[in-house]
Design an enzyme around this catalytic site. Structure first.
Site, mmCIF file in Angstrom:
data_model
loop_
_atom_site.group_PDB
_atom_site.id
_atom_site.type_symbol
_atom_site.label_atom_id
_atom_site.label_comp_id
_atom_site.label_asym_id
_atom_site.label_seq_id
_atom_site.Cartn_x
_atom_site.Cartn_y
_atom_site.Cartn_z
ATOM 1 N N LYS A 178 5.272 -9.118 -5.893
ATOM 2 C CA LYS A 178 4.772 -8.659 -7.191
ATOM 3 C C LYS A 178 5.244 -7.230 -7.409
ATOM 4 O O LYS A 178 4.701 -6.279 -6.842
ATOM 5 C CB LYS A 178 3.243 -8.702 -7.288
ATOM 6 C CG LYS A 178 2.816 -8.623 -8.758
ATOM 7 C CD LYS A 178 1.409 -8.210 -8.985
ATOM 8 C CE LYS A 178 1.209 -6.730 -8.927
ATOM 9 N NZ LYS A 178 1.942 -5.971 -9.977
ATOM 10 N N GLU A 254 1.704 1.512 2.888
ATOM 11 C CA GLU A 254 2.310 2.830 2.642
ATOM 12 C C GLU A 254 1.601 3.387 1.421
ATOM 13 O O GLU A 254 1.774 2.874 0.315
ATOM 14 C CB GLU A 254 3.819 2.691 2.373
ATOM 15 C CG GLU A 254 4.610 2.013 3.474
ATOM 16 C CD GLU A 254 4.745 2.879 4.724
ATOM 17 O OE1 GLU A 254 4.287 4.032 4.723
ATOM 18 O OE2 GLU A 254 5.304 2.377 5.713
ATOM 19 N N CYS A 288 6.588 9.440 -3.147
ATOM 20 C CA CYS A 288 5.410 9.644 -2.297
ATOM 21 C C CYS A 288 5.609 10.827 -1.351
ATOM 22 O O CYS A 288 4.654 11.423 -0.873
ATOM 23 C CB CYS A 288 5.133 8.385 -1.502
ATOM 24 S SG CYS A 288 6.596 7.826 -0.601
ATOM 25 N N GLU A 389 -3.791 13.775 -5.275
ATOM 26 C CA GLU A 389 -2.376 13.474 -5.529
ATOM 27 C C GLU A 389 -2.150 13.387 -7.032
ATOM 28 O O GLU A 389 -2.825 12.620 -7.718
ATOM 29 C CB GLU A 389 -2.000 12.138 -4.879
ATOM 30 C CG GLU A 389 -0.542 11.785 -5.078
ATOM 31 C CD GLU A 389 -0.173 10.401 -4.555
ATOM 32 O OE1 GLU A 389 -0.931 9.439 -4.806
ATOM 33 O OE2 GLU A 389 0.876 10.274 -3.906
HETATM 34 P P1 NAD Z 1 -0.819 1.414 -7.573
HETATM 35 O O1 NAD Z 1 -1.653 1.373 -6.363
HETATM 36 O O2 NAD Z 1 -1.487 1.684 -8.878
HETATM 37 O O3 NAD Z 1 -0.069 0.017 -7.781
HETATM 38 C C1 NAD Z 1 0.807 -0.499 -6.811
HETATM 39 C C2 NAD Z 1 0.886 -2.002 -6.962
HETATM 40 O O4 NAD Z 1 -0.378 -2.579 -6.629
HETATM 41 C C3 NAD Z 1 1.219 -2.477 -8.367
HETATM 42 O O5 NAD Z 1 2.110 -3.564 -8.276
HETATM 43 C C4 NAD Z 1 -0.130 -2.918 -8.905
HETATM 44 O O6 NAD Z 1 -0.065 -3.888 -9.919
HETATM 45 C C5 NAD Z 1 -0.774 -3.488 -7.651
HETATM 46 N N1 NAD Z 1 -2.238 -3.527 -7.635
HETATM 47 C C6 NAD Z 1 -3.101 -2.645 -8.193
HETATM 48 N N2 NAD Z 1 -4.374 -3.011 -7.904
HETATM 49 C C7 NAD Z 1 -4.309 -4.122 -7.128
HETATM 50 C C8 NAD Z 1 -5.287 -4.968 -6.519
HETATM 51 N N3 NAD Z 1 -6.593 -4.715 -6.622
HETATM 52 N N4 NAD Z 1 -4.852 -6.028 -5.803
HETATM 53 C C9 NAD Z 1 -3.537 -6.287 -5.683
HETATM 54 N N5 NAD Z 1 -2.568 -5.532 -6.246
HETATM 55 C C10 NAD Z 1 -2.945 -4.460 -6.956
HETATM 56 O O7 NAD Z 1 0.343 2.459 -7.300
HETATM 57 P P2 NAD Z 1 1.473 2.946 -8.306
HETATM 58 O O8 NAD Z 1 0.845 3.804 -9.361
HETATM 59 O O9 NAD Z 1 2.298 1.787 -8.712
HETATM 60 O O10 NAD Z 1 2.376 3.856 -7.339
HETATM 61 C C11 NAD Z 1 2.137 5.213 -7.101
HETATM 62 C C12 NAD Z 1 1.425 5.391 -5.784
HETATM 63 O O11 NAD Z 1 2.199 4.821 -4.738
HETATM 64 C C13 NAD Z 1 1.242 6.846 -5.371
HETATM 65 O O12 NAD Z 1 -0.033 7.000 -4.814
HETATM 66 C C14 NAD Z 1 2.299 7.056 -4.292
HETATM 67 O O13 NAD Z 1 2.029 8.081 -3.376
HETATM 68 C C15 NAD Z 1 2.298 5.722 -3.644
HETATM 69 N N6 NAD Z 1 3.548 5.503 -2.917
HETATM 70 C C16 NAD Z 1 3.526 5.563 -1.553
HETATM 71 C C17 NAD Z 1 4.705 5.382 -0.825
HETATM 72 C C18 NAD Z 1 4.725 5.440 0.675
HETATM 73 O O14 NAD Z 1 5.726 5.048 1.258
HETATM 74 N N7 NAD Z 1 3.675 5.921 1.318
HETATM 75 C C19 NAD Z 1 5.895 5.133 -1.516
HETATM 76 C C20 NAD Z 1 5.866 5.087 -2.902
HETATM 77 C C21 NAD Z 1 4.687 5.260 -3.594
#
Ligand code: NAD
Length: 485
Positions: A178, A254, A288, A389
């Site tokens: 997804k 992550e 990130c 963040e």
């Molecule tokens: P997010 O958590 O809002 O969404 C990520 C994914 O999870 C999306 O596909 C979303 O639709 C899905 N999702 C949301 N709620 C869910 C649930 N309850 N059940 C299942 N799926 C669900 O994150 P974002 O805004 O897309 O990305 C930004 C975040 O990602 C920042 O916090 C960033 O630090 C983090 N990030 C971390 C890394 C790492 O390697 N540590 C890398 C990139 C981004």
């Protein structure tokens, strides 16, 4: 691709309920495509297709043939580089200068590196003496986990998705992916590549939608999904982990960060300023690994702030399709509004603004999600702007007097993803890197990656590590077989 479909069992299709949602161009805020929104029924079809692939052609395929197919996927991404690049830039607004050198080549490279890695994998074996003198041998076998749910963010869409899919498939799993609802296109295009090179139907499935009450939740709750690999916000990770507890799905997370950069007076100042410009503002601050907290030894504090602020002012956001552009817009209206709230909050909390601080449109664009690169000083370490963040092109610079104080400030956070340290003192580099609670520490550089090394975070920044054999550990089950001789 003005209609982004699901890719299930080797075929593109609309969602069972016929639902779609809009995809917006971040540079202008106008709708550019409709995305098919998967529900539980679509996710179930994808999981069933994945299970059939595992018990059929994919599960029975010799490893060498499987890995050869993954190398062909890498070649297929390279061959269609311009299409991947155009879609990634359309969905994210990130500059071609970045997506063309980071996102798309890494999307291909991930398949090569994990194909090579799995080609060299071997089983462990031990000979054990026994009382009867005949002995026994122990052989440790690896097998795939099964169906892996891959849930991805929007900031490095193809790169982060393939960083999970490539090792999962190399290890023999099937996946239900997804992508983020903000960036559905390149994962979908990858379906064409998978199909064209001959990856069996059902091995790679893509479902679009949101988290709660949508495709994300349906994947996490599906009993036919054996493991979840997730990259995104820490809060989302907590929700997914709670849901996975029901049937004890394996998780690899992550998550978010609030990464520090520590700049010591003995550093190469030119390199430290240039490196901090990259670590604070690359991809519009939406990596990130970006550093939102900069700590600078007092002797060079004022000079550093002046130079960083000048560099930030020189970074003019502009047309992502212009190869000279270094900064695009933020991903979405919702995210722009969030960053704008932090810009206001910083001032309310007492910040001095040295650059940016506003959400002005880029020249020639109206209605997009633009924000100016921002440098603050003057906040207390308890300020929300320093605790939470933000995930935008913003950073706060604070002076320190001693190494111990710098380390304590760096560690004063719930997160522990990465840190950057700038010093010419090798002893200090070792000491400080060892004392910082983070999964990755860069010294005199930032975001220099060797894909064999462990990638991931401590504390609220993640669970487990990705990269090299660390990925293989997650995507395989171990079985010890003891044969009495
Ligand atoms: P997010 O958590 O809002 O969404 C990520 C994914 O999870 C999306 O596909 C979303 O639709 C899905 N999702 C949301 N709620 C869910 C649930 N309850 N059940 C299942 N799926 C669900 O994150 P974002 O805004 O897309 O990305 C930004 C975040 O990602 C920042 O916090 C960033 O630090 C983090 N990030 C971390 C890394 C790492 O390697 N540590 C890398 C990139 C981004």
């Amino acid at each position: 691709m003005d209609r982004v479909q699901l890719f299930i069992d080797g075929a593109f299709r609309d969602a069972a309920m016929g639902r779609t949602f809009p995809l917006y161009d971040p540079t202008r805020g106008v709708e550019v495509a409709r995305v098919c929104e998967a529900g539980a029924a679509d996710v179930d079809l994808a999981v069933q297709a994945a299970r059939r692939a595992l018990s059929g052609p994919w599960g029975q395929m010799p490893v060498a043939q499987r890995l050869q197919l993954l190398r062909a996927v890498a070649d297929g991404v390279d061959a269609r580089r311009d299409e991947f690049l155009a879609l990634e830039v359309r969905d994210t607004g990130k500059p071609v200068s970045f997506a063309g050198t980071v996102d798309i080549p890494r999307g291909a490279a991930n398949f090569r590196i994990f194909a090579d890695m799995l080609a060299g994998q071997h089983d462990e074996a031990y000979h054990q003496d026994t009382a009867d003198g005949r002995g026994a041998v122990h052989i440790t076998q690896r097998s795939p986990l099964g169906v892996v749910g891959v849930i991805c963010p929007w900031n490095l869409p193809l790169l982060l998705m393939t960083w999970k899919v490539a090792p999962a498939l190399a290890a023999g799993n099937a996946v239900v992916v997804k992508p983020s609802e903000e960036t559905p296109s390149t994962a979908t295009l990858l379906g064409e590549v998978m199909r064209d090179v001959g990856i069996p139907d059902g091995v790679y499935n893509v479902v679009h939608g949101f988290g709660p009450g949508s495709a994300g939740e349906a994947i996490v709750q599906h009993p036919g999904v054996d493991a979840i690999t997730f990259t995104g916000e820490s809060a989302t990770g907590r929700a997914i982990m709670a849901a996975c507890a029901t049937d004890l799905k394996r998780v690899s997370f992550e998550l978010g960060g609030k990464n520090p950069a520590l700049v010591f007076a003995d550093c190469d100042l030119d390199a430290a300023v240039a490196g901090t410009v990259r670590s604070a503002f690359s991809n519009c601050g939406q990596i990130c690994l970006c550093t939102e907290r900069i700590y600078v030894e007092r002797a060079i504090f004022e000079a550093f702030v002046a130079r960083l602020a000048a560099a930030a002012r020189a970074l003019v956001p502009g047309d992502p399709l212009d190869p000279a552009t270094g900064m695009g817009p933020l991903i979405s209206r919702v995210h722009r509004d969030k960053v704008a709230r932090y810009l206001k909050l910083a001032v309310a909390e007492g910040a001095v603004v040295h650059a940016g601080g506003t959400v002005d449109d880029a020249a020639g664009f109206t209605g997009g999600y633009w924000v100016q690169p921002t440098v603050w000083t003057g906040l207390d370490h308890s300020a929300r702007v320093l605790r939470e963040e933000i995930f935008g092109p913003v950073c706060h610079v604070m002076p320190f007097d001693t190494e111990a104080e710098a380390v304590a400030l760096a560690n004063d956070t719930e997160y522990g993803l990465c840190a950057a340290v700038w010093t010419r003192d090798v002893g200090r580099a070792h000491r400080v890197a060892g004392a910082i609670d983070a999964g990755m520490v860069w010294v005199n550089t930032w975001f220099l990656r060797d894909l064999r090394t462990p990638f991931g975070g401590m504390k609220a920044s993640g669970i487990g590590r990705e990269g090299g054999h660390y990925s293989t550990e997650f995507y395989t089950e171990l079985k010890n077989v003891c044969i009495k001789l």
